[in-house]
Design an enzyme around this catalytic site. Structure first.
Site, mmCIF file in Angstrom:
data_model
loop_
_atom_site.group_PDB
_atom_site.id
_atom_site.type_symbol
_atom_site.label_atom_id
_atom_site.label_comp_id
_atom_site.label_asym_id
_atom_site.label_seq_id
_atom_site.Cartn_x
_atom_site.Cartn_y
_atom_site.Cartn_z
ATOM 1 N N LYS A 70 -7.740 -27.333 13.567
ATOM 2 C CA LYS A 70 -7.880 -26.199 14.478
ATOM 3 C C LYS A 70 -9.366 -25.929 14.622
ATOM 4 O O LYS A 70 -10.080 -25.796 13.631
ATOM 5 C CB LYS A 70 -7.188 -24.983 13.895
ATOM 6 C CG LYS A 70 -7.385 -23.709 14.710
ATOM 7 C CD LYS A 70 -6.576 -22.599 14.086
ATOM 8 C CE LYS A 70 -6.850 -21.255 14.699
ATOM 9 N NZ LYS A 70 -6.052 -20.211 14.037
ATOM 10 N N ARG A 113 0.698 -16.532 13.471
ATOM 11 C CA ARG A 113 0.722 -16.990 12.070
ATOM 12 C C ARG A 113 -0.043 -16.033 11.175
ATOM 13 O O ARG A 113 0.283 -15.887 9.994
ATOM 14 C CB ARG A 113 0.256 -18.435 11.957
ATOM 15 C CG ARG A 113 -1.172 -18.747 12.361
ATOM 16 C CD ARG A 113 -2.162 -18.487 11.255
ATOM 17 N NE ARG A 113 -3.350 -19.301 11.406
ATOM 18 C CZ ARG A 113 -4.532 -18.973 10.896
ATOM 19 N NH1 ARG A 113 -4.699 -17.812 10.296
ATOM 20 N NH2 ARG A 113 -5.546 -19.782 11.028
ATOM 21 N N GLY A 250 -8.537 -9.300 7.288
ATOM 22 C CA GLY A 250 -9.748 -9.357 8.123
ATOM 23 C C GLY A 250 -10.816 -10.311 7.620
ATOM 24 O O GLY A 250 -11.497 -10.959 8.417
ATOM 25 N N ALA A 251 -11.009 -10.400 6.303
ATOM 26 C CA ALA A 251 -12.141 -11.172 5.781
ATOM 27 C C ALA A 251 -11.904 -12.671 5.889
ATOM 28 O O ALA A 251 -11.006 -13.204 5.253
ATOM 29 C CB ALA A 251 -12.410 -10.784 4.332
ATOM 30 N N LYS A 256 -17.826 -10.530 4.771
ATOM 31 C CA LYS A 256 -16.817 -9.569 5.246
ATOM 32 C C LYS A 256 -16.103 -8.932 4.057
ATOM 33 O O LYS A 256 -15.839 -9.579 3.051
ATOM 34 C CB LYS A 256 -15.807 -10.272 6.155
ATOM 35 C CG LYS A 256 -16.337 -10.560 7.558
ATOM 36 C CD LYS A 256 -15.187 -10.890 8.487
ATOM 37 C CE LYS A 256 -15.657 -11.160 9.902
ATOM 38 N NZ LYS A 256 -14.516 -11.561 10.765
ATOM 39 N N SER A 323 -5.462 -13.183 2.548
ATOM 40 C CA SER A 323 -5.104 -14.224 3.517
ATOM 41 C C SER A 323 -6.327 -14.560 4.361
ATOM 42 O O SER A 323 -6.757 -13.758 5.196
ATOM 43 C CB SER A 323 -3.969 -13.721 4.403
ATOM 44 O OG SER A 323 -3.893 -14.491 5.588
#
Lengths: 352, 352
Positions: A70, A113, A250-251, A256, A323
């Protein structure tokens, strides 16, 4: 020459539904835990620091006979050119022959996802009877995270919505979210009255409430899902009550951070991929600041699914699922789309 | 949504000619030397050691406003499945917006750009009046390497052909090579009688001779191009006469080696990319065995083109060009094909 299928965005959306994507992402995590999958090193390049970058995430799903990549670009100046800031694609190849199978834009897959991952974190780590979900962040991902959590956590009655910069945005989000969830997620179940009714009633029965009191909302939540581009912790350790589950979404880049790194000290920490979480996830800062060490990560979430590692040990545990997003999630979803498209004759077939 | 163009193999071949590819590869090397290009870290994965692997090479050509990647899979068991062992593609994106532009199979591009690299090494490092070319290896690449060298080195009169395993293969190669060169490379110049005549007469005037006397052939050659999958040196240091130029093409994976590492000790060594050459090129073994150090690499070849580094210092120098193959060569060639295809309405356009 090989037949290579390219699926356009409307068809990608049409071929995906959240229940299916949840199953696919769970399968990807599980294959990884069974060592039936490999995440390759990420390639990252900044074209212009803070303004434009790209990354290539790739991997191999042995159990699904596919590998691929990806590529996602972020160009901050794109909106001024009437282009989206995030552009990308997912490309799948056959891991028995190396032959390219097909590709599609990455946007819908990424949203689905990533949304699924937030709910899966709750499913395996939150208290089963969790009633109260706090969503931090009202961006593109929020509806996807809410939908997957509603599908997976049957007792959720209330969703509190917080936007770190604007109560108004959180209010506006709450006023439209039921309609948005129905429009975005229910269509695939029109031919299945049982599922349609189940998910529609989940959306209708839940209460959505905006807040600007993040300390209070944190203290009342059973499940907290963070999905912001923040580089400063939004949630402090002192506000968190025992038993809380965090899905930190988010991170995904160095620097982040969404929650106080001290929360990690007394939490059971799970990740999607250890290397990536340590490098770019919510887990990065707690390790860099010495709050925890890499070995304090309990496991990758697939091990919990597989049963080789216990998730939550007691109702008082604070659990974290970090995640970062791994290529395996995209690949398994893209492969599903390509198989559906082939069966239904959807997409453009080119010779490669 | 974006328009994304996929070009099929016959059209890729039709849109490429060796003179053009030489210019494109030179431009890629030059942009790299001008720091107008970046090579990203390579991703390499072995599915089954010695039987199946894949690599992803990617990079950014600032000067051409493109970035992208080339993925190549090697599956040794493919021929038994009536599939080629090497399968791959090149994919190009716009580096001002991140938007994907198009893709195509990698086979024709790889053969053309690798062939071009061998000749370019000779052009910038061999003695101008070189008359005698020795080709070591009679595989797919050999005609491409011969053609580019004939186009770039006007004084070549004789090409000696050596196959390490079979004199018969070298003889068979020599008996058909003139016809193959004409068939493979002259068609694009049919509308340009000057070029057509020039290249046709180069092919006709050169003498091709097979040999199994590699020591003798080495001692007589001005230019030696190696293009084999060897893991043992085929050419020994003692056989090499002063003034010889080597273009080493075969080594592109750890452990591969075509010429005695001791040749490097007294040679002027140039590479396409220092990091990659040290890691997987012909330069790997001489450095690992301590014959030279990384700092003994004189420069990347683009610096010679740019004029910031001298190539050959005297007629007696032994020069080496270690060409490992970089994504920039593929990207600039693929971009050229996509621009031609767009102008001519060739290829399949999909929405991404």
């Amino acid at each position: 020459m090989f037949s290579f299928r390219v699926i356009d965005p409307p068809n990608v959306e049409k071929l995906l539904d959240m229940k299916q994507v949840i199953e696919l992402v769970e399968r990807a995590y599980l294959l990884k835990a069974q060592k039936e999958a490999a995440v390759f090193p990420m390639v990252f390049h900044e074209f212009s620091p803070g303004k434009a970058d790209m990354d290539i995430k790739s991997g191999h799903l042995v159990g699904a006979d596919i590998f691929g990549l990806k590529l996602v670009s972020w160009f901050g100046d794109n909106p001024a050119k009437q282009l989206p800031p995030l552009v990308g694609f997912v490309l799948v190849l056959d891991s028995r022959t190396g032959v390219p199978i097909g590709m599609m834009g990455g946007e819908a897959i990424t949203l689905m996802r990533t949304g699924a991952a937030g709910g899966i974190g709750a499913k395996y780590l939150a208290r089963k009877e969790s009633e109260h979900l706090l969503i931090v962040g009202t961006g593109h991902l929020a509806p996807y995270l809410i939908m997957s959590t509603l599908m997976l956590m049957d007792h959720i009655k209330k969703v509190t919505v917080y936007n770190h910069h604007s109560l108004e945005k959180a209010r506006s989000f709450c006023s439209t979210i039921s309609a948005i969830l129905k429009e975005k997620f229910l269509a695939p179940y029109r031919d299945n009255p049982v599922l349609f009714e189940r998910y529609a009633s989940r959306i209708e029965q839940v209460e959505f409430a905006a807040t600007d009191q993040i300390q209070k909302a944190t203290g009342e939540a059973d499940i907290i899902i963070t999905a912001t581009p923040s580089r400063q912790p939004i949630i402090q350790k002192e506000w968190v009550r025992p038993g809380t589950h965090f899905s930190c979404i988010g991170a995904d880049l160095e620097g982040k951070q969404e929650i106080d790194e001290r929360i990690f000290a007394s939490a059971r920490v799970f990740v999607d991929d250890v290397d990536q979480a340590v490098q770019v996830g919510e887990t990065e800062i707690p390790i860099k600041t010495g709050v925890i060490e890499r070995d304090n990560i309990v496991a990758e979430i697939g091990s919990v699914m597989l049963g080789t590692t216990a998730g939550r040990l007691s109702d008082d545990d604070i659990t974290i699922f970090d995640s970062t997003g791994i290529a395996l999630q995209d690949l398994i979803t893209a492969d599903y789309i390509l198989k559906q498209a082939e069966a239904k004759g959807i997409g453009i077939v080119a010779n490669l």
